[in-house]
Design an enzyme around this catalytic site. Structure first.
Site, PDB file in Angstrom:
ATOM      1  N   SER A 144     -51.836 180.017 -52.396  1.00 31.06           N
ATOM      2  CA  SER A 144     -53.018 180.840 -52.302  1.00 31.06           C
ATOM      3  C   SER A 144     -53.806 180.141 -53.893  1.00 31.06           C
ATOM      4  O   SER A 144     -52.986 179.915 -54.834  1.00 31.06           O
ATOM      5  CB  SER A 144     -53.114 182.378 -52.557  1.00 31.06           C
ATOM      6  OG  SER A 144     -54.320 183.104 -52.560  1.00 31.06           O
ATOM      7  N   TYR A 157     -48.850 190.394 -54.926  1.00 29.22           N
ATOM      8  CA  TYR A 157     -49.656 189.088 -54.645  1.00 29.22           C
ATOM      9  C   TYR A 157     -50.112 188.390 -55.397  1.00 29.22           C
ATOM     10  O   TYR A 157     -48.900 186.905 -55.308  1.00 29.22           O
ATOM     11  CB  TYR A 157     -50.857 189.489 -53.669  1.00 29.22           C
ATOM     12  CG  TYR A 157     -51.030 188.248 -52.689  1.00 29.22           C
ATOM     13  CD1 TYR A 157     -50.566 187.736 -51.473  1.00 29.22           C
ATOM     14  CD2 TYR A 157     -51.753 188.087 -52.979  1.00 29.22           C
ATOM     15  CE1 TYR A 157     -50.396 187.047 -50.575  1.00 29.22           C
ATOM     16  CE2 TYR A 157     -52.736 186.127 -52.044  1.00 29.22           C
ATOM     17  CZ  TYR A 157     -51.730 186.516 -51.160  1.00 29.22           C
ATOM     18  OH  TYR A 157     -52.062 185.327 -49.836  1.00 29.22           O
TER      19      TYR A 157
HETATM   20  P1  NAI Z   1     -50.978 185.901 -41.176  1.00 30.07           P
HETATM   21  O1  NAI Z   1     -50.625 187.726 -41.092  1.00 30.07           O
HETATM   22  O2  NAI Z   1     -51.726 186.149 -38.982  1.00 30.07           O
HETATM   23  O3  NAI Z   1     -49.235 185.528 -40.996  1.00 30.07           O
HETATM   24  C1  NAI Z   1     -48.273 185.846 -42.183  1.00 30.07           C
HETATM   25  C2  NAI Z   1     -46.222 185.386 -40.667  1.00 30.07           C
HETATM   26  O4  NAI Z   1     -45.809 185.974 -41.548  1.00 30.07           O
HETATM   27  C3  NAI Z   1     -46.933 186.611 -40.191  1.00 30.07           C
HETATM   28  O5  NAI Z   1     -46.747 186.048 -38.843  1.00 30.07           O
HETATM   29  C4  NAI Z   1     -45.917 187.637 -40.509  1.00 30.07           C
HETATM   30  O6  NAI Z   1     -45.049 187.874 -39.630  1.00 30.07           O
HETATM   31  C5  NAI Z   1     -45.028 186.503 -40.500  1.00 30.07           C
HETATM   32  N1  NAI Z   1     -44.017 187.344 -41.800  1.00 30.07           N
HETATM   33  C6  NAI Z   1     -43.986 188.968 -42.859  1.00 30.07           C
HETATM   34  N2  NAI Z   1     -43.233 189.041 -43.735  1.00 30.07           N
HETATM   35  C7  NAI Z   1     -41.845 187.996 -42.784  1.00 30.07           C
HETATM   36  C8  NAI Z   1     -40.940 187.750 -42.907  1.00 30.07           C
HETATM   37  N3  NAI Z   1     -40.095 188.933 -44.090  1.00 30.07           N
HETATM   38  N4  NAI Z   1     -40.163 186.706 -42.841  1.00 30.07           N
HETATM   39  C9  NAI Z   1     -40.262 186.308 -41.679  1.00 30.07           C
HETATM   40  N5  NAI Z   1     -41.738 185.915 -41.182  1.00 30.07           N
HETATM   41  C10 NAI Z   1     -42.503 187.086 -41.853  1.00 30.07           C
HETATM   42  O7  NAI Z   1     -51.520 185.371 -41.981  1.00 30.07           O
HETATM   43  P2  NAI Z   1     -51.824 184.371 -42.691  1.00 30.07           P
HETATM   44  O8  NAI Z   1     -52.934 183.775 -43.532  1.00 30.07           O
HETATM   45  O9  NAI Z   1     -51.233 183.105 -41.438  1.00 30.07           O
HETATM   46  O10 NAI Z   1     -50.920 183.939 -43.813  1.00 30.07           O
HETATM   47  C11 NAI Z   1     -50.292 182.866 -43.934  1.00 30.07           C
HETATM   48  C12 NAI Z   1     -49.604 182.784 -45.556  1.00 30.07           C
HETATM   49  O11 NAI Z   1     -51.157 181.489 -45.859  1.00 30.07           O
HETATM   50  C13 NAI Z   1     -49.141 183.846 -46.592  1.00 30.07           C
HETATM   51  O12 NAI Z   1     -48.102 183.096 -46.985  1.00 30.07           O
HETATM   52  C14 NAI Z   1     -50.379 183.881 -47.368  1.00 30.07           C
HETATM   53  O13 NAI Z   1     -50.231 185.069 -48.349  1.00 30.07           O
HETATM   54  C15 NAI Z   1     -50.898 182.405 -46.901  1.00 30.07           C
HETATM   55  N6  NAI Z   1     -52.562 182.670 -47.614  1.00 30.07           N
HETATM   56  C16 NAI Z   1     -53.355 182.874 -46.014  1.00 30.07           C
HETATM   57  C17 NAI Z   1     -54.723 183.100 -46.643  1.00 30.07           C
HETATM   58  C18 NAI Z   1     -55.919 183.586 -46.024  1.00 30.07           C
HETATM   59  O14 NAI Z   1     -56.970 184.150 -46.646  1.00 30.07           O
HETATM   60  N7  NAI Z   1     -55.221 183.618 -45.435  1.00 30.07           N
HETATM   61  C19 NAI Z   1     -55.386 182.330 -48.113  1.00 30.07           C
HETATM   62  C20 NAI Z   1     -54.072 181.705 -49.323  1.00 30.07           C
HETATM   63  C21 NAI Z   1     -52.659 182.040 -48.797  1.00 30.07           C
HETATM   64  C1  BGC Z   2     -55.601 185.974 -49.150  1.00 29.26           C
HETATM   65  C2  BGC Z   2     -56.835 186.366 -49.011  1.00 29.26           C
HETATM   66  C3  BGC Z   2     -58.178 185.957 -48.772  1.00 29.26           C
HETATM   67  C4  BGC Z   2     -57.707 184.649 -50.195  1.00 29.26           C
HETATM   68  C5  BGC Z   2     -59.265 184.407 -51.057  1.00 29.26           C
HETATM   69  C6  BGC Z   2     -55.406 184.580 -50.130  1.00 29.26           C
HETATM   70  O1  BGC Z   2     -54.336 184.246 -50.588  1.00 29.26           O
HETATM   71  O2  BGC Z   2     -54.321 185.529 -48.104  1.00 29.26           O
HETATM   72  O3  BGC Z   2     -56.550 187.978 -47.759  1.00 29.26           O
HETATM   73  O4  BGC Z   2     -58.903 185.663 -48.673  1.00 29.26           O
HETATM   74  O5  BGC Z   2     -56.387 184.401 -51.052  1.00 29.26           O
HETATM   75  O6  BGC Z   2     -59.047 185.561 -52.391  1.00 29.26           O
END
Ligand code: NAI
Ligand code: BGC
Length: 256
Positions: A144, A157
């Site tokens: 991130s 986080y």
């Molecule tokens: P999301 O909530 O759609 O996806 C996260 C997924 O991880 C979900 O399917 C959830 O069930 C799964 N998960 C949670 N705990 C778990 C576990 N113990 N074992 C297996 N799976 C598990 O959110 P998103 O945004 O797609 O997040 C994906 C990654 O991207 C995360 O690591 C998040 O920190 C990172 N990220 C997201 C950003 C954003 O703005 N959406 C920005 C920067 C990083």
């Molecule tokens: C977080 C988001 C956030 C983004 C930018 C990500 O790591 O999961 O919630 O919008 O960083 O701040």
């Protein structure tokens, strides 16, 4: 196709960035293990599998908690069994919670670190053994911009994502001789369920967009494209680096 014949695991692949990434890897010619966490996501994971199969590739859905050692070992065995190996791991599963630091419980701290950091470590260790045996592989961690931008009320986080940087760099040095590359992708604000609290609040969304020089939040596909490229031979000379994909957010536009 960037990834013809590759065999990949994508964790947390039933939703958001993980879903877009798994589907993109399939379109780039990779077989994919679509990891999902809970029963609730089972149908969504199977939809991702079907999309990859429609692209002509093999895919399996495997339920596993990335923070659980036995689950991760089973996921790796099932993937080797179904796909014939593993040459790409995308450590994508992640969670966050907004909570003032002074009110953060040990339970919240442990839950976030267990998924975001211990989960990435366990998958790296177990998939890494398979890659080392084959003498090649790529690990992409979904970090991130909070790998380096402090974010008040999200201390566990931020700590988890910053730790992913040195885990990745240390592993990059340690495993280079075994033919394994490691890369972190650092997304900015992306339109996924993790950001429902922003997407559902027009004021908060506008505030986030003001932090982004390109003027919009990213789409999961913006990140999936970066993962596919970073995993491919086009990026064969990259290891130990973080690739930032954030519409310019980390240039701190409001800083004067
Ligand atoms: P999301 O909530 O759609 O996806 C996260 C997924 O991880 C979900 O399917 C959830 O069930 C799964 N998960 C949670 N705990 C778990 C576990 N113990 N074992 C297996 N799976 C598990 O959110 P998103 O945004 O797609 O997040 C994906 C990654 O991207 C995360 O690591 C998040 O920190 C990172 N990220 C997201 C950003 C954003 O703005 N959406 C920005 C920067 C990083
Ligand atoms: C977080 C988001 C956030 C983004 C930018 C990500 O790591 O999961 O919630 O919008 O960083 O701040």
């Amino acid at each position: 196709m960037l990834l013809a014949g590759r065999k990949a695991i994508v964790t947390g692949a039933a939703s958001g960035i993980g879903k877009a990434t798994a589907e993109r890897l399939g379109r780039e010619g990779a077989g994919v293990c679509v990891n999902f966490f809970s029963e609730k996501e089972q149908e969504a994971a199977h939809e991702v599998v079907r999309a990859i199969e429609q692209a002509g590739q093999t895919a399996i859905a495997v339920q596993a908690d990335v923070g659980d050692e036995a689950d991760v070992q089973r996921m790796v065995w099932e993937t080797v069994d179904a796909l014939g190996g593993i040459d790409l791991l995308v450590n994508n599963a992640g969670i966050e919670k907004q909570i003032p630091l002074l009110e953060t419980s040990v339970e919240d701290w442990d839950r976030i670190l267990r998924t975001n950091l211990t989960g990435a470590f366990l998958c790296l260790r177990e998939a890494g053994k398979v890659m080392a045996e084959a003498g090649q592989g790529v690990v992409v961690n979904m970090s991130s911009v909070h790998e380096f931008i402090p974010w008040p009320q999200f201390a566990p986080y931020c700590a988890s994502k910053a730790a992913l940087k040195l885990l990745m760099q240390t592993a990059a040095r340690e495993l280079a001789g075994k033919g394994i590359r490691l890369v972190n992708i650092a997304p900015g604000a992306i339109e996924t369920p993790i950001n429902t609290f922003v997407l559902d609040d027009p004021e908060a969304k506008r505030a986030v967009e003001e932090e982004i020089p390109l003027g919009r939040m990213g789409k999961p596909e913006d990140i999936a494209g970066a993962v596919a490229w970073a995993a491919s031979d086009e990026a064969g000379y990259i290891t130990g680096s973080t690739i930032v994909v954030d519409g310019g957010m980390s240039t701190y536009p409001r800083f004067v």
